[in-house]
Design an enzyme around this catalytic site. Structure first.
Site, PDB file in Angstrom:
ATOM      1  N   GLY A 183       7.663   1.198   1.886  1.00  0.00           N
ATOM      2  CA  GLY A 183       8.611   1.272   0.765  1.00  0.00           C
ATOM      3  C   GLY A 183       7.976   1.079  -0.600  1.00  0.00           C
ATOM      4  O   GLY A 183       8.625   0.586  -1.526  1.00  0.00           O
ATOM      5  N   ASP A 232      15.703   2.761   1.318  1.00  0.00           N
ATOM      6  CA  ASP A 232      14.532   2.012   0.855  1.00  0.00           C
ATOM      7  C   ASP A 232      14.864   1.253  -0.433  1.00  0.00           C
ATOM      8  O   ASP A 232      14.440   0.108  -0.624  1.00  0.00           O
ATOM      9  CB  ASP A 232      13.356   2.958   0.592  1.00  0.00           C
ATOM     10  CG  ASP A 232      12.811   3.590   1.873  1.00  0.00           C
ATOM     11  OD1 ASP A 232      13.393   3.373   2.946  1.00  0.00           O
ATOM     12  OD2 ASP A 232      11.798   4.306   1.789  1.00  0.00           O
ATOM     13  N   ALA A 249       9.923   2.982  -3.433  1.00  0.00           N
ATOM     14  CA  ALA A 249      11.249   2.397  -3.718  1.00  0.00           C
ATOM     15  C   ALA A 249      11.084   1.074  -4.460  1.00  0.00           C
ATOM     16  O   ALA A 249      11.819   0.791  -5.422  1.00  0.00           O
ATOM     17  CB  ALA A 249      12.021   2.188  -2.422  1.00  0.00           C
ATOM     18  N   PRO A 257       0.827  -1.208   0.000  1.00  0.00           N
ATOM     19  CA  PRO A 257       0.000   0.000   0.000  1.00  0.00           C
ATOM     20  C   PRO A 257       0.866   1.264   0.000  1.00  0.00           C
ATOM     21  O   PRO A 257       1.966   1.272   0.551  1.00  0.00           O
ATOM     22  CB  PRO A 257      -0.813  -0.112   1.295  1.00  0.00           C
ATOM     23  CG  PRO A 257      -0.110  -1.107   2.142  1.00  0.00           C
ATOM     24  CD  PRO A 257       0.693  -1.991   1.237  1.00  0.00           C
ATOM     25  N   VAL A 258       0.340   2.319  -0.617  1.00  0.00           N
ATOM     26  CA  VAL A 258       1.085   3.580  -0.767  1.00  0.00           C
ATOM     27  C   VAL A 258       1.034   4.391   0.527  1.00  0.00           C
ATOM     28  O   VAL A 258       0.002   4.417   1.213  1.00  0.00           O
ATOM     29  CB  VAL A 258       0.453   4.394  -1.934  1.00  0.00           C
ATOM     30  CG1 VAL A 258       1.053   5.790  -2.034  1.00  0.00           C
ATOM     31  CG2 VAL A 258       0.622   3.638  -3.252  1.00  0.00           C
TER      32      VAL A 258
HETATM   33  C1  MEV Z   1      11.607   6.594   4.567  1.00  0.00           C
HETATM   34  O1  MEV Z   1      11.257   5.219   4.392  1.00  0.00           O
HETATM   35  C2  MEV Z   1      12.873   6.702   5.355  1.00  0.00           C
HETATM   36  C3  MEV Z   1      13.371   8.119   5.603  1.00  0.00           C
HETATM   37  O2  MEV Z   1      14.541   8.005   6.416  1.00  0.00           O
HETATM   38  C4  MEV Z   1      13.686   8.846   4.317  1.00  0.00           C
HETATM   39  C5  MEV Z   1      14.891   8.275   3.592  1.00  0.00           C
HETATM   40  O3  MEV Z   1      15.762   7.643   4.230  1.00  0.00           O
HETATM   41  O4  MEV Z   1      14.962   8.480   2.381  1.00  0.00           O
HETATM   42  C6  MEV Z   1      12.350   8.949   6.388  1.00  0.00           C
END
Ligand code: MEV
Length: 287
Positions: A84, A129, A87, A78-79
């Protein structure tokens, strides 16, 4: 026609701090995104059950161009839940496009290309990610002046309970918010980074791991990225047998992760309380 897959992730320790060069730990979970890229005549077409946003269009165009392809996205992630999704989409898209063009990509190129796609979604991702989406397992990640460094560690015997707030967090604006409060918050970011080694050592001992995760959550609250609903889910987990819990991902919504000696009992209690939840093990290696 060619396809590529990548997997979802959970950050066990170190989100936000990882953007500032502190180490973080993340795990791959058993949820996949698969992208199919097919040649066509005419403008690039995107098919996705999760909807086609402007950001998604820009991400796809940045990879395959705005002409000559049909890109079909199927995702179990899910978004906006810290799992992730963007990613996994970025890595799967880069893999599918490369396969369609007959290219074989090494890990570094996959990471660099997928990070460029992820940038369309989130502005300044650390890259953690994408590393997990591509490799799964347990990843220790650090951003250095010489580029990203990540290691795949031995996969511990760890099961994590995921409790879903049902709210979407916006990673780009949460990361930008933390940046706007920097360097005033650099002590908090450092304290989060300092938890990564102890968390890594405690991964097979939920008695020791839980309190470290709860400390991580308290620091993320101080950083201003939690949400009342996430704090309530952490409290719910602690009241129902978890040894510790924290928000996972950028925050502002998304999920809480919890560890417990009896993960299935926690999920049963969450079910009874109407909280969507599941137990995940660590999945290694996206296909
Ligand atoms: C997002 O899943 C994780 C963060 O640390 C952002 C990142 O590392 O790009 C909030």
């Amino acid at each position: 026609m060619a396809s590529g897959s990548a997997q979802g992730k959970l950050i066990v320790c170190g989100e936000h701090a990882v953007v500032y060069g502190h180490p973080a730990l993340a795990i791959g979970i058993d949820r996949l995104t698969t992208v199919t890229v097919e040649r066509t005549h005419g403008p690039t077409e995107i098919v996705s059950e999760q909807g086609v946003t402007e950001r998604l269009k820009r991400a796809v165009w940045a990879t395959v161009g705005d002409d000559s392809f049909v890109v079909t996205i199927r995702s179990q992630i899910p978004v906006g839940r810290g799992l992730g999704s963007s990613a996994a989409l970025s890595v799967a898209l880069v893999r599918a496009h490369a396969a369609c063009m007959g290219q074989v990509l090494d890990d570094e190129t996959t990471h660099a290309r997928s990070l460029a796609v992820e940038t369309v979604f989130h502005g300044t991702p650390s890259g953690i990610d994408n590393a997990v989406a591509a490799h799964g397992g347990l990843v220790r990640f650090r951003r250095t002046p010489d580029g990203p460094r990540w290691t795949q560690l031995a996969v511990p015997d760890l099961r994590v309970v995921v409790l879903d707030s049902g709210l979407e967090g916006d990673t780009g604006s949460l990361v930008a918010g933390v940046r706007s409060r920097n360097p005033a918050n650099s002590g908090i970011l450092e304290a989060i980074g300092a938890l990564t080694d102890p968390v890594q050592s405690a991964l097979e001992d939920v008695g020791a791991l839980g309190p470290l995760l709860s400390q991580n959550h308290a620091l993320l609250r101080q950083l201003g990225v939690s949400h009342d609903r996430l704090d309530a889910l952490v409290a719910f987990a602690l009241d129902n047998g978890a040894t510790g819990a924290k928000l996972a991902g950028a925050g502002g919504g998304g999920v809480v992760i919890a560890v417990s000696g009896d993960p299935n009992a926690l999920v049963a209690r969450a079910d009874a309380a109407g909280i969507p939840s599941f137990v995940t093990h660590i999945r290694t290696g996206a296909p």
